[in-house]
Design a protein around this motif. Structure first.
Motif, PDB file in Angstrom:
ATOM      1  N   VAL A 166      17.985  10.209 -21.029  1.00  0.00           N
ATOM      2  CA  VAL A 166      19.004  10.074 -20.000  1.00  0.00           C
ATOM      3  C   VAL A 166      20.346  10.427 -20.622  1.00  0.00           C
ATOM      4  O   VAL A 166      20.702   9.898 -21.678  1.00  0.00           O
ATOM      5  CB  VAL A 166      19.035   8.615 -19.460  1.00  0.00           C
ATOM      6  CG1 VAL A 166      20.150   8.448 -18.440  1.00  0.00           C
ATOM      7  CG2 VAL A 166      17.685   8.228 -18.885  1.00  0.00           C
ATOM      8  N   HIS A 167      21.077  11.331 -19.974  1.00  0.00           N
ATOM      9  CA  HIS A 167      22.433  11.643 -20.412  1.00  0.00           C
ATOM     10  C   HIS A 167      23.411  10.802 -19.604  1.00  0.00           C
ATOM     11  O   HIS A 167      23.255  10.629 -18.401  1.00  0.00           O
ATOM     12  CB  HIS A 167      22.741  13.135 -20.231  1.00  0.00           C
ATOM     13  CG  HIS A 167      22.109  13.975 -21.275  1.00  0.00           C
ATOM     14  ND1 HIS A 167      21.532  15.184 -21.015  1.00  0.00           N
ATOM     15  CD2 HIS A 167      21.947  13.778 -22.607  1.00  0.00           C
ATOM     16  CE1 HIS A 167      21.039  15.706 -22.132  1.00  0.00           C
ATOM     17  NE2 HIS A 167      21.285  14.859 -23.109  1.00  0.00           N
ATOM     18  N   THR A 168      24.421  10.308 -20.270  1.00  0.00           N
ATOM     19  CA  THR A 168      25.371   9.403 -19.642  1.00  0.00           C
ATOM     20  C   THR A 168      26.703  10.090 -19.335  1.00  0.00           C
ATOM     21  O   THR A 168      26.952  11.210 -19.773  1.00  0.00           O
ATOM     22  CB  THR A 168      25.619   8.190 -20.541  1.00  0.00           C
ATOM     23  OG1 THR A 168      26.183   8.650 -21.751  1.00  0.00           O
ATOM     24  CG2 THR A 168      24.338   7.435 -20.810  1.00  0.00           C
ATOM     25  N   GLU A 178      12.558   5.853 -24.309  1.00  0.00           N
ATOM     26  CA  GLU A 178      13.676   6.351 -23.515  1.00  0.00           C
ATOM     27  C   GLU A 178      14.937   6.346 -24.358  1.00  0.00           C
ATOM     28  O   GLU A 178      15.218   5.370 -25.061  1.00  0.00           O
ATOM     29  CB  GLU A 178      13.909   5.497 -22.268  1.00  0.00           C
ATOM     30  CG  GLU A 178      15.067   6.025 -21.424  1.00  0.00           C
ATOM     31  CD  GLU A 178      15.220   5.293 -20.111  1.00  0.00           C
ATOM     32  OE1 GLU A 178      14.681   5.786 -19.110  1.00  0.00           O
ATOM     33  OE2 GLU A 178      15.864   4.227 -20.107  1.00  0.00           O
ATOM     34  N   LYS A 237      19.190   7.029 -24.339  1.00  0.00           N
ATOM     35  CA  LYS A 237      20.416   7.171 -23.545  1.00  0.00           C
ATOM     36  C   LYS A 237      21.449   7.748 -24.498  1.00  0.00           C
ATOM     37  O   LYS A 237      21.794   7.123 -25.506  1.00  0.00           O
ATOM     38  CB  LYS A 237      20.861   5.829 -22.988  1.00  0.00           C
ATOM     39  CG  LYS A 237      19.901   5.288 -21.947  1.00  0.00           C
ATOM     40  CD  LYS A 237      20.412   3.993 -21.346  1.00  0.00           C
ATOM     41  CE  LYS A 237      19.440   3.476 -20.335  1.00  0.00           C
ATOM     42  NZ  LYS A 237      18.433   2.578 -20.900  1.00  0.00           N
TER      43      LYS A 237
END
Length: 138
Positions: A112-114, A69, A71
């Motif tokens: 996952v984009h923050t 994963e 980020k």
């Protein structure tokens, strides 16, 4: 840009976790044309979580597997060609390091984009534009 590698214990031979992280980090940088960048390279961080057999599942049943994963800010892993190349290479790396024992269908990944402005680099929360400017100088 943290990368989390979660593994069922025994999915990789003991000691190969660090090799996997180094190669996956290099792949991430390469596919973003940032290999050797003095700002990005030290800020692609990673950690490994090893979980005992019987504590990792697919379809609700115990499975031996690997999960990758990332980020990242929204500008990273934004292009589908980059996504395909990076996650495909990460899968291949884990498959190879397992000696072929870990089938590719037991290696899962997601990105996952923050929220813009949530990256803390060198003690300062930075926006995407600020990161971009720093990277262009590195």
């Amino acid at each position: 840009m943290p990368i989390t590698l979660t593994l069922t214990q025994g999915a990789l031979p003991e000691g190969q976790e660090a090799v996997a992280i180094a190669r996956i980090t290099d792949s991430f940088l390469k596919h973003h044309a940032l290999s050797g960048n003095k700002v990005m390279t030290p800020n692609v961080t990673a950690h490994v979580a090893l979980l005992p057999k019987g504590h990792t599942f697919a379809g609700g049943k115990p499975v031996e597997g690997a999960w990758v994963e990332t980020k990242t800010p929204s500008f990273a892993l934004a292009d589908h060609d980059v996504q395909t190349a990076f996650f495909g290479e990460a899968t291949q790396i884990l498959h190879e390091l397992s000696g072929g024992k870990l089938d590719k269908d037991r290696i899962w990944a997601n990105g996952v984009h923050t929220v813009d402005g949530t990256w803390n680099i060198d003690g300062k929360a930075m926006t995407n534009a600020e990161i971009g400017a720093a990277v262009s100088n590195g």
